[in-house]
Design an enzyme around this catalytic site. Sequence first.
Site, PDB file in Angstrom:
ATOM      1  CE  LYS A 260      -3.845   2.016   2.689  1.00  0.00           C
ATOM      2  NZ  LYS A 260      -4.717   1.847   3.880  1.00  0.00           N
TER       3      LYS A 260
ATOM      4  CB  SER B 248      -8.005   3.766   3.170  1.00  0.00           C
ATOM      5  OG  SER B 248      -7.153   3.081   4.069  1.00  0.00           O
TER       6      SER B 248
ATOM      7  CB  SER C  53      -8.377   0.993   6.020  1.00  0.00           C
ATOM      8  OG  SER C  53      -9.051   2.232   6.019  1.00  0.00           O
TER       9      SER C  53
END
Lengths: 478, 488, 111
Positions: B76, B151, B175
């Site tokens: 990420k 997210s 997330s």
Amino acid sequence: MSWETVIGLEIHAQLATRSKIFSGAATAYGAEPNTQACLVDLGYPGVLPVLNAEAVRMAVKFGLAIGASIAPRSVFARKNYFYPDLPKGYQISQYELPIVHDGRLDIELEDGSTSSVHIIRAHLEEDAGKSLHENFTGLTAIDLNRAGTPLIEIVSAPDMRSAKEAVAYMKKIHQLVRYLGICDGNMQEGSFRCDANVSVRRAGSDQLGTRTETKNLNSFRFLERAILHEVERQIEVLESGGKVVQETRLYDPDRDETRSMRSKEEANDYRYFPDPDLLPVVIDAGFIDAVRAGMPELPDARRERFVAAYGLPAADAALLAASIELADWFEAVLAAAPGSARLAANWINGELMAALNRDGLGIEASRVSPEQLAGLLRRVMDDTISGKLAKQVFELLWSEGGDADTIIDRQGLRQITDSSAIEAVVDQVLAANPGQVAEFRAGKTKVMGFLVGQIMKASAGKANPAQVNELLKRKLQG
Amino acid sequence: MSRPGITQLARALRARETSSRELVAGALARIEAQDRVLNSFISVAAGQALAAADRADQQLARGEGGPLTGIPFAHKDIFCTAGLRTTCASKMLADFIPPYDATVVSRLAAAGIVVLGKTNMDEFAMGSSNETSFFGPVRNPWDLQRSPGGSSGGSAAAVAAGLVPAATGTDTGGSIRQPAALTGITGLKPTYGRVSRYGMVAFASSLDQAGILTLSAEDAALLLSAMAGFDPRDSTSADLPVPDYMAQLGEAVAGRRIGLPKEFFDAGLDPASASAVREALRVYEQLGAKLVEISLPSLALSVPTYYIVAPAECSSNLSRFDGVRFGYRHEGAQTLEELYKKSRGEGFGAEVKRRILTGTYVLSAGYYDAYYLKAQKARQLIARDFRRCFAEVDIIAGPTAPTPAFRLGEKVDDPVQMYLNDIYTIAVNLAGLPGISIPCGYSTGLPVGLQLVGPHFGEGRLLNFAHLYQRETDWHTQLPPAVAGPGA
Amino acid sequence: MRAHGFPPGVINGPVAVKLTPQDVEHIAHLARLEIGAGEIDSVAAKLSSIMSFVDQLQAADTGSVEPMAHPLDMAQRLRADEVTEHDQRDLFQRNSSAAADGFYTVPRVIE
């Protein structure tokens, strides 16, 4: 109508750790800009603070030295504000739960009176970097080497009533942190500085007046001047019917005045909250005991010991105990010249101080070592040399080095104690001054001094003065 | 078209049936072909990845390396990667090159994993739909008109679409788990403190935790073993030994008690999702576990509590982005204030600014006690509920998200609606507990996630429960249309 | 609209907390965020709806509850006082367009 001054100080002392409070970057002073600012100090994205054990130990040491409570659990909080020398946009400090609280420090004033100052709290925090406004056209330059240096902020109650008292308190804290070895006390480099909260009120009132905070005072003289100026200014404002505005002020030593710092005033909503990157600092009895075991003798105790153990006059003891370096120096002399305490005290407070002052040196840079002075004092004590000639030897030690015995021999300064040799000189002087001898015998005993002087002169100062006196008296009266 | 997981790939690499270079080249080709649509990557580091693959192949040829050596992977874009742009999906960091690796990155690199690139996300991890990214929204491989959640939406979409077999994520309020649920994959959020936060750009420091998005619980166990453990650079990292998670897989759960919070099955839950979850729980019953109804009475406080605590921490964490030392700088500012306000005003997107403002407000003079302090107390109540429940049950189960994937644009203008997406996940972060989401069926053709929550440092138990379920079912192996291809 | 366990009226109910444009300007200043004049009203509206939503916490009975700052019940670990970081200024300053002569620069600050 008279006014009373009320002063509280917030002293910031940089802790003498090797690395920063939350990072492994060095704290050394004077490095090239930003070369001692690591990712944590720069507030880089993703990095995290880890607390330096030594900073905690030093804070506890300070707490113990002022008889304060050490919090079993203290918490780091974030103080949020934007300023270019504050890389993260917040300063990690302690807010609701400081590591040290409720201590006390007794201070003596020049007039001999004493007072006791309540220290409300002492908390750990990180220092900010430095902004440089000169030499960069239209720009402010930022050096973050200092960012993250550990500080202890020592907050007093508004217990002081004069600029002199405030200075005495600041000096006492300065002395203490240097004794404790937790701060180098270097005020030029900013290692030790204070903010002064000053207000005035009508004499006899028990209400506090509105205070101002004068920031970043980095000398005892500036502290005194700033307070005096601020008191005068506040009284003027009040007597002309005005109101003192609670604000932050800056002392300008060039103009000897304080002025408002509105730039920092506008938004002081610091939005403190517990720093979620750090956990509560838990200090148990074992930790405190270990720190206590390593506590040095404190200044007051040392001064009292100098009086009790060495029989020094209180004033001499106070001078010698004023700094840990001087006190250590004194005791190093004693170690090499046992039994010389009073003599050593006189020599250090007299000749040595004069020489240091003359050359603008601190005790740590003295050209004569404790061992060298001890060597000289041993010769004074065993009557090898007179006190007067010892001063000559000292000057030679100062300017040329070496040891006292060699200088005494080389210069032929050894005291004459052979009574027949002294008698010969006495006889010679009496023979040369028949008038003074007659005067003495006529009752003008004052001329004795003149005759001693002549004898000492004739012996190039080497005759033992006690023997000279005794012999002379016998001859004149005989 | 298949979508092999790490365990299968590692076996093939060991058997020399394939090479890391082949796997990486294949993954790069898939990214090239599919990611123009999915938009799951912000940066692809093909050259670096191929070089790392070659090194891994040399290691494997010498019979060295471990189960992760040579496995294609993605981080990420919130984890700092030395020399590789790390943007947090923000204009603020669009050109930011970290000079260091996050601990998670260096540990996985040491285990031989090969990083292909950095995945898309909500800006600074603030969002539940991946629509707040400066680099554009990510599309859900199950329905390209829908959000993959957020997210960690880029990581979820990339794994679900088979571009990479696994990727890191971070979970502050759901997330990892919510996008895993919305894309039909496995998402593990470990206990707060289990995995180092060092090098992970902070959103809300007391809630953020690094984790992984994978195709199976087994893969997650493998990865967690490599990522977890004490890090002296993170004061909030737990100094506890890391158990052998792989060894715990397969332990019997007969007699174990599964708590079902009644608040998790309320009127807000999509009925089809509710039946999928209840169906999944029956599998555990068949394995001998007992289902027990429990209550988390303070659960309703969790979303408002979170939306005080997280913005408060974020408002402070994001103050460092001031245009001076790194990140976007508004050029030509005449005053310091202009530099700050324009750099931050232009560098941050709307949702990030909203959260900074909310956080600033709840911490500001006069509001601290009413909001921030109150939220800290409510947080204690929520944590207390969980403590009480874990005295009675071994694990807590329920849905991960109230609905399956929603349409892009559907909630983007209503922050509160968006926040409510995390109703079942947020409390777990507030209490610092581990949670996992695994696929357990469909609602209107879209994946539904089963969430399992464990006690502190109970990752082994969670992974075992998830693994046993995946041994009995095949939801986790089912491919989204974007992978299966048209007509599949 | 689904209730998600909240009392009816909370989610789309009346706005309980209303931030004025002045409030927004004040906190935007504290946060050093520029908000265009045209956006202030819409930002105020969105923040009001967020604050109204979180304001339901006021109803929670938290009387004697100890505030929880952190999910882990651990004490701060202490690091040995050792210098472990060395000068990497040039590398670190590559991310700044405002570095000059080893310093970082900002528009002139007047004190």
